[in-house]
Design a protein around this motif. Structure first.
Motif, PDB file in Angstrom:
ATOM      1  N   THR A   1      43.234  -0.370  29.090  1.00 34.26           N
ATOM      2  CA  THR A   1      43.309   0.275  27.783  1.00 34.26           C
ATOM      3  C   THR A   1      44.763   0.557  27.456  1.00 34.26           C
ATOM      4  N   LEU A   2      45.067   0.510  26.175  1.00 36.73           N
ATOM      5  CA  LEU A   2      46.433   0.825  25.736  1.00 36.73           C
ATOM      6  C   LEU A   2      46.339   1.455  24.335  1.00 36.73           C
ATOM      7  N   VAL A   3      46.030   2.717  24.241  1.00 36.50           N
ATOM      8  CA  VAL A   3      45.748   3.616  25.344  1.00 36.50           C
ATOM      9  C   VAL A   3      44.473   4.414  25.039  1.00 36.50           C
ATOM     10  N   THR A   4      43.928   5.014  26.114  1.00 30.03           N
ATOM     11  CA  THR A   4      42.842   5.979  26.012  1.00 30.03           C
ATOM     12  C   THR A   4      43.447   7.357  25.758  1.00 30.03           C
ATOM     13  N   SER A   5      42.704   8.216  25.051  1.00 32.68           N
ATOM     14  CA  SER A   5      43.215   9.566  24.772  1.00 32.68           C
ATOM     15  C   SER A   5      42.072  10.575  24.799  1.00 32.68           C
ATOM     16  N   PRO A   6      42.412  11.871  24.839  1.00 34.22           N
ATOM     17  CA  PRO A   6      41.379  12.911  24.800  1.00 34.22           C
ATOM     18  C   PRO A   6      40.699  13.056  23.434  1.00 34.22           C
TER      19      PRO A   6
ATOM     20  N   ALA B   1      48.289  11.103  24.742  1.00 32.61           N
ATOM     21  CA  ALA B   1      47.795  12.358  24.178  1.00 32.61           C
ATOM     22  C   ALA B   1      46.978  12.157  22.914  1.00 32.61           C
ATOM     23  N   GLY B   2      47.040  10.963  22.308  1.00 32.48           N
ATOM     24  CA  GLY B   2      46.307  10.729  21.068  1.00 32.48           C
ATOM     25  C   GLY B   2      47.126  11.127  19.853  1.00 32.48           C
ATOM     26  N   GLY B   3      46.597  10.805  18.697  1.00 26.99           N
ATOM     27  CA  GLY B   3      47.299  11.108  17.453  1.00 26.99           C
ATOM     28  C   GLY B   3      46.382  11.769  16.455  1.00 26.99           C
ATOM     29  N   ASN B   4      46.778  11.695  15.182  1.00 30.72           N
ATOM     30  CA  ASN B   4      46.004  12.350  14.130  1.00 30.72           C
ATOM     31  C   ASN B   4      45.281  11.339  13.252  1.00 30.72           C
ATOM     32  N   GLY B   5      44.945  10.177  13.810  1.00 29.60           N
ATOM     33  CA  GLY B   5      44.228   9.164  13.046  1.00 29.60           C
ATOM     34  C   GLY B   5      42.748   9.453  12.967  1.00 29.60           C
TER      35      GLY B   5
ATOM     36  N   GLN C   1      35.506  17.625  14.588  1.00 28.22           N
ATOM     37  CA  GLN C   1      36.468  18.685  14.832  1.00 28.22           C
ATOM     38  C   GLN C   1      37.657  18.555  13.886  1.00 28.22           C
ATOM     39  N   ASP C   2      38.382  19.669  13.731  1.00 27.80           N
ATOM     40  CA  ASP C   2      39.639  19.601  12.996  1.00 27.80           C
ATOM     41  C   ASP C   2      40.665  18.855  13.846  1.00 27.80           C
ATOM     42  N   ALA C   3      41.568  18.152  13.186  1.00 34.13           N
ATOM     43  CA  ALA C   3      42.619  17.450  13.921  1.00 34.13           C
ATOM     44  C   ALA C   3      43.497  18.462  14.649  1.00 34.13           C
ATOM     45  N   TRP C   4      43.817  18.148  15.903  1.00 33.30           N
ATOM     46  CA  TRP C   4      44.659  19.031  16.690  1.00 33.30           C
ATOM     47  C   TRP C   4      46.123  18.889  16.283  1.00 33.30           C
ATOM     48  N   THR C   5      46.866  19.954  16.419  1.00 39.94           N
ATOM     49  CA  THR C   5      48.307  19.908  16.200  1.00 39.94           C
ATOM     50  C   THR C   5      48.956  19.194  17.389  1.00 39.94           C
ATOM     51  N   PRO C   6      50.200  18.764  17.246  1.00 43.02           N
ATOM     52  CA  PRO C   6      50.880  18.161  18.395  1.00 43.02           C
ATOM     53  C   PRO C   6      50.862  19.049  19.634  1.00 43.02           C
ATOM     54  N   ARG C   7      51.044  20.353  19.451  1.00 42.48           N
ATOM     55  CA  ARG C   7      51.014  21.261  20.598  1.00 42.48           C
ATOM     56  C   ARG C   7      49.625  21.294  21.234  1.00 42.48           C
ATOM     57  N   GLU C   8      48.582  21.330  20.391  1.00 46.77           N
ATOM     58  CA  GLU C   8      47.220  21.341  20.922  1.00 46.77           C
ATOM     59  C   GLU C   8      46.903  20.036  21.656  1.00 46.77           C
ATOM     60  N   ARG C   9      47.378  18.914  21.134  1.00 48.16           N
ATOM     61  CA  ARG C   9      47.164  17.645  21.827  1.00 48.16           C
ATOM     62  C   ARG C   9      47.856  17.653  23.185  1.00 48.16           C
ATOM     63  N   ALA C  10      49.073  18.180  23.214  1.00 47.17           N
ATOM     64  CA  ALA C  10      49.814  18.234  24.473  1.00 47.17           C
ATOM     65  C   ALA C  10      49.128  19.161  25.475  1.00 47.17           C
ATOM     66  N   ASP C  11      48.581  20.280  24.989  1.00 48.45           N
ATOM     67  CA  ASP C  11      47.872  21.196  25.872  1.00 48.45           C
ATOM     68  C   ASP C  11      46.670  20.508  26.515  1.00 48.45           C
TER      69      ASP C  11
END
Length: 297
Positions: A68-73, A102-106, A114-124
């Motif tokens: 995979t390029l790439v899998t994310s949460p 970490a994934g993105g906001n797509g 769910q609501d899209a996570w912020t960059p900080r929430e994705r990193a967490d």
């Protein structure tokens, strides 16, 4: 330097299986696919699941690495993902690499409601996702009560064919992601600096990538690891050159040489898709696959 490809999951398997076999015949080191529910301009067209596609590709090929390029949460949970990866690694005979980010906001970010996570929430979440997945793929019985992801006596016997587990290729450019790559990655993945995609120059892109490689080295040094032997993967198509490196063998060799000098050990090019951002001459693409790396030495 190795050359790999990305085959987007946009083809019914009756057609798509031929591409994976051809990727092996052309001598690509690996063939990856995107792990999304849909993606950008392909949203309203065919798009199939990554892990079932890779399972089919594993039975259609013999030597080609797959991943995979790439899998994310964004829509994955470590417990269920680990079970699927162990199965896929078994079916492929130990040929799987997990590209993970970490994934993105797509579209994936909100597809489950769910609501899209912020960059900080994705990193967490990413910071908890990767260590738990590492445990799930290396331990027979895992329990963990996390802030975002938990496991209760999750069993993954007999584990991966590849030991101690299948390799992680961690996509990261920020400090927290680079620390995860340093600690858990057998490889590191980047697409370059997205701020330069529209109006940047190739020279600016090379400078930005050099900085990323240096920061990866600093993250590795911070935990007592030598970054030198770590594989460094550039997914092409997102730097200011866009698709120009695939216009000719000479153009590709020049592009590859400049990035090899930065320390990259693997370049990944997109399998051509007509009338898309990844359109390219198929004959030139195949010529690059068979000749370019020979010229690079």
């Amino acid at each position: 330097m190795r050359l790999s490809t990305v085959i987007l999951p946009v083809h019914r398997w009756a057609q798509g299986q031929n591409l994976w076999r051809q990727a092996e015949d052309l001598g690509f080191h690996a063939a990856y696919t995107y792990d999304h529910l849909s993606w950008r301009t392909f949203r309203d067209g065919p798009w199939f699941g990554a892990l079932p596609t890779l399972t089919a590709a594993a039975t259609a090929t013999e030597r080609l690495r797959l991943g995979t390029l790439v899998t994310s949460p964004n829509f994955r949970h470590p417990v269920t993902l680990a079970k699927e990866l162990i199965t896929l690694d078994d079916i492929s005979g130990g040929r799987i690499t997990l590209g993970i980010g970490a994934g993105g906001n797509g579209f994936d970010a909100t597809a489950l409601g769910q609501d899209a996570w912020t960059p900080r929430e994705r990193a967490d979440r990413f910071g908890e996702f990767v260590p738990l997945l590492d445990r799930l793929l290396t331990e027979d019985d895992v329990s963990q009560d996390g802030d975002f992801y938990s496991a209760v006596e999750a069993r993954n016997i007999p584990g991966c064919v590849q030991r101690p587990r299948l390799p992680f290729a961690v996509a990261a450019t920020g400090p927290r992601g680079l620390k995860l790559a340093a600690r858990y990655g057998q490889a590191w993945v980047t697409t370059g600096d997205p701020k330069l995609y529209e109006e940047g120059t190739p020279e600016q892109s090379v400078a930005a990538l050099r900085g990323q490689v240096e920061r990866l080295g600093e993250a590795c040094t911070g935990i007592g690891r030598d970054a030198g032997p770590m594989d460094k993967v550039l997914l092409t198509g997102f730097t200011p050159e866009r698709g120009r490196p695939l216009e000719s063998v000479d153009a590709f060799v020049d592009f590859a040489g400049r990035h090899r000098d930065l320390g990259f050990t693997e370049l990944v090019v997109h399998w051509p898709i007509p009338d898309s951002d990844f359109a390219a001459d198929q004959n030139v693409f195949e010529e690059i696959a068979t000749l370019a790396l020979t010229q690079l030495g």
